[in-house]
Design a protein around this motif. Structure first.
Motif, mmCIF file in Angstrom:
data_model
loop_
_atom_site.group_PDB
_atom_site.id
_atom_site.type_symbol
_atom_site.label_atom_id
_atom_site.label_comp_id
_atom_site.label_asym_id
_atom_site.label_seq_id
_atom_site.Cartn_x
_atom_site.Cartn_y
_atom_site.Cartn_z
ATOM 1 N N LEU A 160 16.281 -4.423 -0.076
ATOM 2 C CA LEU A 160 14.862 -4.296 -0.432
ATOM 3 C C LEU A 160 14.714 -3.114 -1.377
ATOM 4 O O LEU A 160 15.270 -2.043 -1.127
ATOM 5 N N THR A 162 11.614 -0.935 -3.110
ATOM 6 C CA THR A 162 10.174 -0.719 -3.204
ATOM 7 C C THR A 162 9.826 -0.113 -4.560
ATOM 8 O O THR A 162 10.668 0.494 -5.215
ATOM 9 N N TYR A 222 17.095 -6.511 6.102
ATOM 10 C CA TYR A 222 17.675 -5.721 5.022
ATOM 11 C C TYR A 222 18.829 -4.836 5.503
ATOM 12 O O TYR A 222 18.699 -4.080 6.450
ATOM 13 N N VAL A 225 17.623 -0.473 2.120
ATOM 14 C CA VAL A 225 16.337 -0.365 1.430
ATOM 15 C C VAL A 225 16.436 0.796 0.450
ATOM 16 O O VAL A 225 16.744 1.925 0.859
ATOM 17 N N HIS A 227 14.257 2.960 -1.404
ATOM 18 C CA HIS A 227 12.829 3.255 -1.260
ATOM 19 C C HIS A 227 12.368 4.186 -2.380
ATOM 20 O O HIS A 227 12.583 5.395 -2.332
ATOM 21 N N PHE A 237 9.529 0.108 8.285
ATOM 22 C CA PHE A 237 10.873 -0.306 7.884
ATOM 23 C C PHE A 237 11.679 -0.879 9.054
ATOM 24 O O PHE A 237 12.362 -1.892 8.919
ATOM 25 N N VAL A 247 17.630 2.965 5.320
ATOM 26 C CA VAL A 247 16.615 3.219 4.301
ATOM 27 C C VAL A 247 17.066 4.417 3.484
ATOM 28 O O VAL A 247 17.277 5.504 4.031
#
Length: 329
Positions: A160, A162, A222, A225, A227, A237, A247
């Motif tokens: 992922l 963002t 995921y 991530v 971020h 998350f 993350v």
């Protein structure tokens, strides 16, 4: 160049935003040992430039005023200081200036040889100026923190990203898709189509309920991530991560550092990893080569002449640029 003047933008104190920027004439700097003097062709702005002006970085990076902001530059070597071995006048290069001294919003700037790499003719000044902070941050997050191999080998990872339409995000999507990955990305509604063109497999509008919850439309969990946004708590998350998902927070604040510590102390399989990138010459060289090879591109949101640098600064403050904001002398 001694005694000759150049046009530059500077501010004299913390705060003030666009209103504090001043157009000035100052002496062209002289390169010291191990430095090169660049005639600048393009400079890119980063959110960190705004943090410096606001004084957020003051505790560990105190400013000397007056200060010429911006650090990511591309240009032509105009002169070299003593001991410089790899560059000569006329060489086209891309460089990252020290955040302590700045210097990017000017006609000329001094860079350390150790922070400067050659720019091949296939890569424009504007394209390469976007790379030192944003491109290198994305590269190190994808290849080192997320462990994605850019040759497509290795186990498949669900990723992922963002704020995928921004400076770091748009590079991260492209780099992640060079690996064996399934990429889900978040952005605003107006940029969904754009992020799909970068290669993302799924794109979600962060303002929808699904986007706010970071849920993959196809139900992916995921593994990593990247971020690039702010203001999303760990609780959002956590349910979306795979068993050993992590993350990688590129703008970690106090809450992120606390989560990082707690997850480490409790031996949690799911981790939050704060990433503070100190750009490396090797990484900058690598992303420049990827652009040359057509595997990575810099998307330019807008270009502004140095004479109207305030417009670029205001656009950076607005925070909704698609790709990179470029200033050209």
């Amino acid at each position: 160049m001694a005694g000759k003047l150049m046009h530059a933008i500077q501010y004299d104190c913390y705060g003030g935003g666009v209103a504090s920027l001043k157009h000035i004439e100052v002496p062209i700097p002289t390169p010291s040992k191990g430095e090169v003097l660049l005639k600048l062709e393009a400079t890119s702005l980063n959110p960190f430039d705004l943090k410096i002006q606001k004084g957020v970085a003051r505790p560990f990076m105190p400013r000397r005023f007056p200060y010429i902001p911006a650090s990511d530059v591309a240009g032509v070597v105009h002169d070299v200081g003593p001991g410089v071995k790899n560059f000569k006048p006329g060489d086209e290069v891309v460089a990252m200036l020290s955040h302590l001294t700045g210097g990017g919003l000017a006609e000329y700037a001094v860079a350390k040889e150790s922070s400067t790499v050659p720019r091949p003719p296939e890569v424009s000044a504007a394209e390469s100026a976007g790379l030192p902070v944003a491109g290198v941050t994305a590269y190190e997050a994808v290849t080192q923190s997320a462990g994605i191999k850019l040759d497509g080998s290795g186990p498949r990872k669900n990723v992922l990203i963002t704020a995928a339409s921004g400076g770091v995000g748009h590079y991260a999507v492209q780099l992640a898709k060079l690996g064996n990955t399934h990429v889900t990305a978040t952005c605003g509604a107006r940029n969904v189509g754009f992020v799909k063109t970068l290669g993302a497999d799924e794109v979600i509008d962060y303002k929808t309920p699904e986007g706010a919850a970071l849920k993959s439309p196809s139900g992916q969990k995921y593994d990593a991530v990247i971020h690039c946004a702010t203001g999303i708590p760990w609780s959002v998350f956590e349910p979306n991560l795979s068993e050993k998902g992590k993350v990688i927070d590129l703008t970690p604040g106090p809450s992120a550092m606390w989560t990082f510590a707690v997850k480490k102390l409790t031996l949690s399989k799911k981790q939050l990893v704060p990433l503070i990138v100190i750009p490396k010459k090797e990484s900058l060289d690598a992303v420049v080569k990827l652009v040359k090879e057509g595997k990575l591109k810099t998307v330019i949101d807008s270009k502004h002449p140095l004479s109207r640098a305030e417009e670029a600064w205001a656009k950076c403050i607005d925070g909704h640029a698609t790709g990179k904001i470029i200033v050209e002398p």
